[in-house]
Motif scaffolding. Structure first.
Motif, PDB file in Angstrom:
ATOM      1  N   THR A  98       0.808  -1.220   0.000  1.00 46.75           N
ATOM      2  CA  THR A  98       0.000   0.000   0.000  1.00 46.75           C
ATOM      3  C   THR A  98       0.841   1.270   0.000  1.00 46.75           C
ATOM      4  O   THR A  98       0.365   2.334  -0.391  1.00 46.75           O
ATOM      5  CB  THR A  98      -0.972  -0.011   1.188  1.00 46.75           C
TER       6      THR A  98
ATOM      7  N   HIS B  29      -5.260  -1.942  13.506  1.00 44.68           N
ATOM      8  CA  HIS B  29      -4.410  -1.662  12.339  1.00 44.68           C
ATOM      9  C   HIS B  29      -2.956  -1.596  12.786  1.00 44.68           C
ATOM     10  O   HIS B  29      -2.624  -0.927  13.758  1.00 44.68           O
ATOM     11  CB  HIS B  29      -4.804  -0.337  11.681  1.00 44.68           C
ATOM     12  N   SER B  94      -3.722   1.064   7.836  1.00 47.59           N
ATOM     13  CA  SER B  94      -4.369  -0.029   7.116  1.00 47.59           C
ATOM     14  C   SER B  94      -4.275  -1.282   7.970  1.00 47.59           C
ATOM     15  O   SER B  94      -3.399  -1.408   8.822  1.00 47.59           O
ATOM     16  CB  SER B  94      -3.740  -0.253   5.745  1.00 47.59           C
ATOM     17  N   TYR B  96      -3.614  -4.412   7.134  1.00 42.96           N
ATOM     18  CA  TYR B  96      -2.394  -5.163   6.867  1.00 42.96           C
ATOM     19  C   TYR B  96      -1.757  -4.594   5.625  1.00 42.96           C
ATOM     20  O   TYR B  96      -2.328  -3.738   4.953  1.00 42.96           O
ATOM     21  CB  TYR B  96      -2.644  -6.664   6.736  1.00 42.96           C
ATOM     22  N   SER B 101      -5.664  -3.780   0.909  1.00 47.64           N
ATOM     23  CA  SER B 101      -5.979  -3.178   2.199  1.00 47.64           C
ATOM     24  C   SER B 101      -5.988  -1.661   2.050  1.00 47.64           C
ATOM     25  O   SER B 101      -4.940  -1.034   1.987  1.00 47.64           O
ATOM     26  CB  SER B 101      -4.933  -3.597   3.237  1.00 47.64           C
TER      27      SER B 101
END
Lengths: 113, 114
Positions: A98, B29, B94, B96, B101
């Motif tokens: 991410t 998180h 987030s 993970y 995610s």
């Protein structure tokens, strides 16, 4: 060529109009496509999240992905003054973590009564 | 469920000083991300912490640093402040680290350097 391009606006529309917000991208590895909404003095909030191509609908919002054209859109039906915000597109590759999320610079939308 | 919380809301510093910004992620998180949002530049990735370790940093000088605590909260430190550091600093968390995610953002700390 920038990896992501987004028209900064502002886009000003009357209440009830259909709004189309768009982003283009150049990285064909992108597989996850997101739209965030950011109100003034607030953090971005996730609005729509799609994987691969096609459409996704959530109430008045529809997210559309055209991978062949490297183009994504967010449509807002029956727009309301409460939709006035900055809309950010975001992209991520399939195997990317991410932290590699790439954001557009945002389009500012104003819906007037 | 409480969202991501950041403090302070606003921070005013003079050039050369140090700034410390704090973030508490959503409960459960483990990953925390820091972004800089300067006018006209969009969201720029600063740092990523996961399970107490720095996992990645963006294209920012070393005077931008931080840490993650055992309770997963995080701190961003900016040393030797410059005028161009004035921006909204956003923290996100987030569940993970996977690519499916999504990020959940706080409302940011507005840093003004004079």
């Amino acid at each position: 060529q920038k990896e992501v391009e987004q028209d900064p606006g502002p886009l000003s529309v009357p209440e009830g109009a259909i709004v189309s917000l768009n982003c283009t991208y150049s990285n064909s590895a992108f597989q996850y496509f997101m739209w965030y909404r950011q109100y003034s003095r607030k953090g971005p909030e996730l609005l729509m999240y799609t994987y691969s191509s096609g459409n996704k609908e959530d109430g008045r919002f529809t997210a559309q992905v055209d991978k062949s054209s490297k183009y994504i859109s967010l449509f807002i039906r029956d727009s309301q003054p409460s939709d006035s915000a900055t809309y950010l597109c975001a992209f991520l590759g399939l195997t990317y973590n991410t932290d590699k999320l790439i954001f557009g610079t945002g389009t500012r939308l104003q819906v007037f009564p | 469920e409480a969202g991501v919380t950041q403090s302070p809301t606003h921070l005013i510093k003079t050039r050369g000083q140090q700034a410390t910004l704090r973030c508490s992620p959503i409960s459960g998180h483990t990953s925390v991300y820091w972004y800089q949002q300067a006018l006209g530049l969009g969201l720029q990735f600063l740092l990523w912490y996961d399970e107490g370790e720095e996992r990645n940093r963006g294209n920012f000088p070393p005077r931008f640093s931080g840490r993650q605590f055992p309770n997963y909260s995080s701190e961003l430190n900016v040393n030797a402040l410059e005028l161009e550091d004035s921006a909204l600093y956003l923290c996100a968390s987030s569940l993970y680290r996977g690519s499916n995610s999504p990020l959940h953002f706080g409302n940011g700390t507005r840093l003004t350097v004079t």
